[in-house]
Scaffold this active site. Structure first.
Site, mmCIF file in Angstrom:
data_model
loop_
_atom_site.group_PDB
_atom_site.id
_atom_site.type_symbol
_atom_site.label_atom_id
_atom_site.label_comp_id
_atom_site.label_asym_id
_atom_site.label_seq_id
_atom_site.Cartn_x
_atom_site.Cartn_y
_atom_site.Cartn_z
ATOM 1 C CD GLU A 41 -39.202 -29.564 54.779
ATOM 2 O OE1 GLU A 41 -39.272 -29.126 55.948
ATOM 3 O OE2 GLU A 41 -39.747 -30.606 54.396
ATOM 4 C CB CYS A 76 -41.252 -29.845 59.239
ATOM 5 S SG CYS A 76 -41.759 -30.042 57.521
#
Length: 360
Positions: A41, A76
């Site tokens: 991720e 993110c």
């Protein structure tokens, strides 16, 4: 770093890493040595599309909140840059500056040491990197003051940028928001695809602010991303009913809720046999085990065609459901005896037929 390097040498059933792409590649290489499944991720430059059909005050409020509330841009899924159509650019930037002042007024951090609802950078080095993105290649239109690298504080800042700006060369990961003006929605899509998608750099998430469903669909079909949020910001990452993960340079695999459980689980298929027949003429034995001859090959070919024939019949069934009743009705109209015969075919008649057959 030494502990992480040693861990990567070990064999695991699965591995998961969340962070930057550079370390992600190292983790993927280490996993490949032992053929270990890995979930990455990562991040990326998450674009925000603001079209002429957007509700601009709503879009500005949510983008400003998502940029700063997301751990001061250090998440993110934070918006990285905004692609705004030229026809609404001025109105949008005004609304954005108003939203910043409303939620994060400079008076709460004017001591250059943070305060209010604005946090700090994770390290001095990271704070310095973020501040260095503000160079002559971009134009500050909001904030840009009160930075204090030694105290790890970077103030909320909005800049005008182009594809050549330093701030557009890497993921910002801080409280800086870049505004890129595009002539149209098509121009915004071309911007992302030319400078990022064509290089295999796919965002973890794209944000779309527009009241047009056609525009939603157009952007989602044209720009690959790990996930997408429409007329909202950041909130998609809190929904564990949908998978969360990247694509290409923003990661591989997905998790959240059952999707994470599935990744860390192995669904093992199992077969339990209960047929102990060994007689060679039993169909299950005769068809399965050698020796094989022309008769068996013929049987194999015939069985292989059955599914093909059944599939063809499935396509005919809907038509037959309509044609057969209509055809039967037409026959009954022109031949009354057929209808009488059908009406007489009741349970009493059937039992009478069976009785006659048994008495023969």
């Amino acid at each position: 770093a030494e502990e992480a390097t040693e861990l990567l040498k070990q064999r695991f059933d699965v591995m998961m890493y969340t962070g930057g792409g550079q370390v992600g590649r190292i983790v993927a290489q280490a996993a490949a040595r032992n053929l270990t499944p890995v979930l990455l991720e990562l991040g990326g430059k998450n674009p925000v599309f603001v079209t002429k059909n957007a509700h601009l005050p709503s879009a500005a409020l949510r983008i400003a909140w998502g940029k700063i509330a997301g751990n001061t841009g250090q998440m993110c899924v934070c918006p990285d840059y905004v692609l705004v159509e030229e026809s609404v650019k001025e109105e949008f930037t005004n609304e954005l500056c108003k939203a910043m002042d409303q939620m994060y007024p400079a008076s709460t951090y004017s001591n250059n040491n943070g305060g209010g609802d604005v946090g700090k950078m994770i390290s001095v080095q990271h704070a310095a990197r973020v501040v260095n993105l503000l160079d002559s290649t971009c134009n500050v239109i909001y904030g840009g003051k009160h930075h204090n690298v030694k105290e790890r504080f970077v103030a909320p800042t909005v800049v005008e940028a182009t594809a050549d700006s330093t701030i557009m060369k890497e993921e910002i990961f801080g409280p800086l928001l870049a505004i890129v003006t595009v002539p149209s929605l098509e121009g915004g899509i071309q911007f992302v695809n030319r400078h990022y998608t064509s290089k295999g750099e796919h965002p973890l998430v794209i944000y779309i602010f527009s009241k047009s469903k056609d525009e939603h669909q157009k952007i989602m079909e044209a720009v690959p991303s790990g996930s997408c949020a429409i007329n909202e910001c950041m909130k998609q990452s809190a929904n564990y009913h949908v998978p969360f993960g990247g694509v290409g340079s923003s990661g591989m695999g997905s998790y959240y809720g059952k999707f994470g459980f599935d990744f860390f689980s192995h669904y093992r298929g199992s077969l339990v046999g209960s047929n102990y027949v060994t007689w060679k003429w039993d169909p299950s034995v005769w068809m399965t085990y050698p020796p094989f001859d022309e008769k068996k090959l013929f049987a194999f070919r015939f069985l292989g065609k059955i599914s093909f024939v059944l599939d063809k019949l499935k396509s005919v069934i809907p038509v037959a459901k309509v044609v057969i009743p209509i055809g039967f009705a037409m026959i009954c109209i022109f031949n009354r005896n057929v209808l009488d015969a059908v009406l007489e075919l009741n349970l009493k008649t059937i039992l009478k037929w069976i009785s006659q057959i048994m008495n023969r």
